[in-house]
Design a protein around this motif. Structure first.
Motif, PDB file in Angstrom:
ATOM      1  N   MET A  90      31.357 -80.922 -58.073  1.00  0.00           N
ATOM      2  CA  MET A  90      32.363 -81.515 -59.144  1.00  0.00           C
ATOM      3  C   MET A  90      31.538 -81.864 -60.460  1.00  0.00           C
ATOM      4  SD  MET A  90      35.007 -80.680 -58.072  1.00  0.00           S
ATOM      5  CE  MET A  90      35.167 -80.030 -56.456  1.00  0.00           C
ATOM      6  N   ALA A  91      31.736 -81.067 -62.222  1.00  0.00           N
ATOM      7  CA  ALA A  91      30.323 -81.675 -63.100  1.00  0.00           C
ATOM      8  C   ALA A  91      31.937 -81.959 -63.976  1.00  0.00           C
ATOM      9  CB  ALA A  91      29.856 -80.858 -63.304  1.00  0.00           C
ATOM     10  N   LEU A  92      32.166 -82.837 -64.273  1.00  0.00           N
ATOM     11  CA  LEU A  92      32.211 -83.301 -65.168  1.00  0.00           C
ATOM     12  C   LEU A  92      32.238 -84.189 -66.753  1.00  0.00           C
ATOM     13  CD1 LEU A  92      36.080 -84.931 -65.570  1.00  0.00           C
ATOM     14  CD2 LEU A  92      35.384 -86.798 -65.804  1.00  0.00           C
ATOM     15  N   LYS A  93      33.361 -83.022 -67.795  1.00  0.00           N
ATOM     16  CA  LYS A  93      31.632 -83.809 -69.355  1.00  0.00           C
ATOM     17  C   LYS A  93      32.962 -84.920 -69.686  1.00  0.00           C
ATOM     18  CE  LYS A  93      31.438 -80.532 -73.165  1.00  0.00           C
ATOM     19  NZ  LYS A  93      31.828 -79.315 -74.746  1.00  0.00           N
ATOM     20  N   ARG A 119      36.423 -78.389 -72.836  1.00  0.00           N
ATOM     21  CA  ARG A 119      36.672 -79.846 -73.909  1.00  0.00           C
ATOM     22  C   ARG A 119      35.938 -80.473 -72.973  1.00  0.00           C
ATOM     23  NH1 ARG A 119      40.186 -82.570 -70.425  1.00  0.00           N
ATOM     24  NH2 ARG A 119      41.511 -81.788 -69.364  1.00  0.00           N
ATOM     25  N   PRO A 120      35.214 -82.680 -73.508  1.00  0.00           N
ATOM     26  CA  PRO A 120      35.693 -83.368 -73.283  1.00  0.00           C
ATOM     27  C   PRO A 120      36.793 -83.541 -71.620  1.00  0.00           C
ATOM     28  CG  PRO A 120      34.911 -83.287 -75.469  1.00  0.00           C
ATOM     29  CD  PRO A 120      35.889 -82.029 -75.300  1.00  0.00           C
ATOM     30  N   GLY A 121      36.157 -83.977 -70.971  1.00  0.00           N
ATOM     31  CA  GLY A 121      36.770 -83.981 -69.540  1.00  0.00           C
ATOM     32  C   GLY A 121      37.498 -83.308 -68.757  1.00  0.00           C
ATOM     33  N   GLY A 122      36.942 -82.297 -68.792  1.00  0.00           N
ATOM     34  CA  GLY A 122      36.990 -81.130 -68.381  1.00  0.00           C
ATOM     35  C   GLY A 122      35.857 -80.552 -67.000  1.00  0.00           C
ATOM     36  N   LYS A 169      18.811 -80.108 -61.502  1.00  0.00           N
ATOM     37  CA  LYS A 169      19.446 -80.824 -62.802  1.00  0.00           C
ATOM     38  C   LYS A 169      20.375 -81.902 -63.071  1.00  0.00           C
ATOM     39  CE  LYS A 169      20.704 -77.892 -66.825  1.00  0.00           C
ATOM     40  NZ  LYS A 169      20.683 -76.215 -67.087  1.00  0.00           N
ATOM     41  N   LEU A 170      21.661 -81.265 -62.349  1.00  0.00           N
ATOM     42  CA  LEU A 170      22.670 -81.235 -62.119  1.00  0.00           C
ATOM     43  C   LEU A 170      22.105 -83.409 -62.238  1.00  0.00           C
ATOM     44  CD1 LEU A 170      25.101 -78.915 -60.740  1.00  0.00           C
ATOM     45  CD2 LEU A 170      25.024 -79.099 -63.286  1.00  0.00           C
ATOM     46  N   LYS A 171      21.882 -83.382 -61.018  1.00  0.00           N
ATOM     47  CA  LYS A 171      21.993 -85.162 -60.630  1.00  0.00           C
ATOM     48  C   LYS A 171      21.407 -85.670 -62.052  1.00  0.00           C
ATOM     49  CE  LYS A 171      20.145 -88.766 -57.423  1.00  0.00           C
ATOM     50  NZ  LYS A 171      18.974 -88.663 -56.624  1.00  0.00           N
ATOM     51  N   GLY A 172      20.494 -85.037 -63.118  1.00  0.00           N
ATOM     52  CA  GLY A 172      19.696 -85.838 -63.949  1.00  0.00           C
ATOM     53  C   GLY A 172      20.043 -85.930 -65.468  1.00  0.00           C
ATOM     54  N   ASP A 173      21.514 -84.452 -65.737  1.00  0.00           N
ATOM     55  CA  ASP A 173      22.394 -84.584 -66.856  1.00  0.00           C
ATOM     56  C   ASP A 173      23.434 -85.590 -66.876  1.00  0.00           C
ATOM     57  OD1 ASP A 173      23.452 -82.533 -68.662  1.00  0.00           O
ATOM     58  OD2 ASP A 173      23.927 -80.954 -67.775  1.00  0.00           O
ATOM     59  N   GLU A 174      23.165 -85.973 -68.047  1.00  0.00           N
ATOM     60  CA  GLU A 174      23.600 -86.951 -69.326  1.00  0.00           C
ATOM     61  C   GLU A 174      24.820 -86.432 -69.554  1.00  0.00           C
ATOM     62  OE1 GLU A 174      23.240 -90.249 -68.552  1.00  0.00           O
ATOM     63  OE2 GLU A 174      21.285 -89.445 -67.000  1.00  0.00           O
ATOM     64  N   ARG A 175      25.098 -85.079 -69.736  1.00  0.00           N
ATOM     65  CA  ARG A 175      25.864 -84.358 -70.749  1.00  0.00           C
ATOM     66  C   ARG A 175      27.346 -84.761 -69.410  1.00  0.00           C
ATOM     67  NH1 ARG A 175      23.836 -79.181 -71.731  1.00  0.00           N
ATOM     68  NH2 ARG A 175      22.858 -79.100 -69.250  1.00  0.00           N
ATOM     69  N   ILE A 176      27.470 -85.161 -67.732  1.00  0.00           N
ATOM     70  CA  ILE A 176      28.904 -84.935 -67.508  1.00  0.00           C
ATOM     71  C   ILE A 176      28.025 -86.266 -65.997  1.00  0.00           C
ATOM     72  CG2 ILE A 176      28.600 -82.147 -66.979  1.00  0.00           C
ATOM     73  CD1 ILE A 176      26.784 -82.442 -64.864  1.00  0.00           C
ATOM     74  N   ASP A 177      29.626 -86.556 -65.055  1.00  0.00           N
ATOM     75  CA  ASP A 177      29.353 -86.978 -64.161  1.00  0.00           C
ATOM     76  C   ASP A 177      29.595 -86.422 -63.122  1.00  0.00           C
ATOM     77  OD1 ASP A 177      29.590 -89.665 -65.856  1.00  0.00           O
ATOM     78  OD2 ASP A 177      31.546 -89.484 -66.630  1.00  0.00           O
TER      79      ASP A 177
END
Length: 218
Positions: free
Chosen positions: A214-217, A161-164, A194-202
């Motif tokens: 830690m990747a927060l959606k 979910r968002p916030g997961g 890839k994760l550093k530039g992934d705008e879907r996550i913090d």
């Protein structure tokens, strides 16, 4: 305060555990049983699992995923942190290793929370997506074959979910990311970039154990 992360000496690590680790006896005994197994270095650190327990509680998580179970120490920790109606979908391919942890899950009274799938994790995750479970999970822990991390991440991101929150282990590869000599480390390095530039996550890479991203959606 400090302007950089410190490496822990053996003595400082022992102090960290002495003043902060709240490890139930059943978890300690599973950790000790795991230390006698082949590939015992794959065991998650106790302070790392306690950190995940805290995250699970902070998220108010009820539905969680684990990719890579080994002997089930981290699964036991997460299951203990979940409410009684919480569930952990645990993915692994080894009956031999997961059978080490199952008696401890039963003893701890959390076996009913753990849904173990002995199959390739991609197949299990794809089945969850096909069953309409996208956006219904709160937390995922990825600690399996490194070449598969990207595929696991993409599927877990859909299932959350968002916030997961997704936690990915071994993201520093014991320093081998600085001098890449093997394909597993190359796969981890590619995913980190890839994760550093992934705008879907913090994003935050925490230097606990072997490095945990830690990747927060969003």
């Amino acid at each position: 305060m400090s302007n950089r992360t410190h490496n822990l000496s053996e003595a400082l690590h022992a102090y960290l555990l002495d003043v902060s680790l709240r490890e139930p006896d059943v978890m300690r005994r599973l950790r000790e049983a795991t230390a006698t197994q082949p590939d015992a270095a794959m065991q998650s650190a106790p302070e790392q699992v306690q950190f995940m327990q805290l995250l699970v509680k902070m998220l108010g998580a009820r539905r969680t995923l684990e990719i890579g179970v080994y002997t089930g120490y981290s699964a036991l920790g997460v299951a203990l942190a979940l409410p009684d109606d919480g569930r952990l979908v645990a993915c692994d391919v080894s009956e031999t290793y997961t059978s080490v942890g199952r008696p401890f899950w039963e003893e701890a009274g959390v076996a009913h929370k753990i849904d173990l799938h002995l199959a390739p994790a991609v197949d299990t995750l794809d089945a969850l997506l096909a069953a309409g479970q996208a956006g219904t999970y709160d937390f995922a822990f990825i600690d399996a074959d490194k070449s598969g991390y990207d595929a696991y991440y993409e599927r877990c991101l859909q299932l959350l979910r968002p916030g997961g929150l997704i936690a990915l282990d071994n993201m520093l590869r014991r320093g081998r990311v600085l001098d890449i000599q093997d394909e597993d480390t190359r796969a981890i390095d590619r995913l980190s970039r890839k994760l550093k530039g992934d705008e879907r996550i913090d994003l935050c890479l925490v230097p606990i154990a072997d490095g945990m991203t830690m990747a927060l959606k969003r």
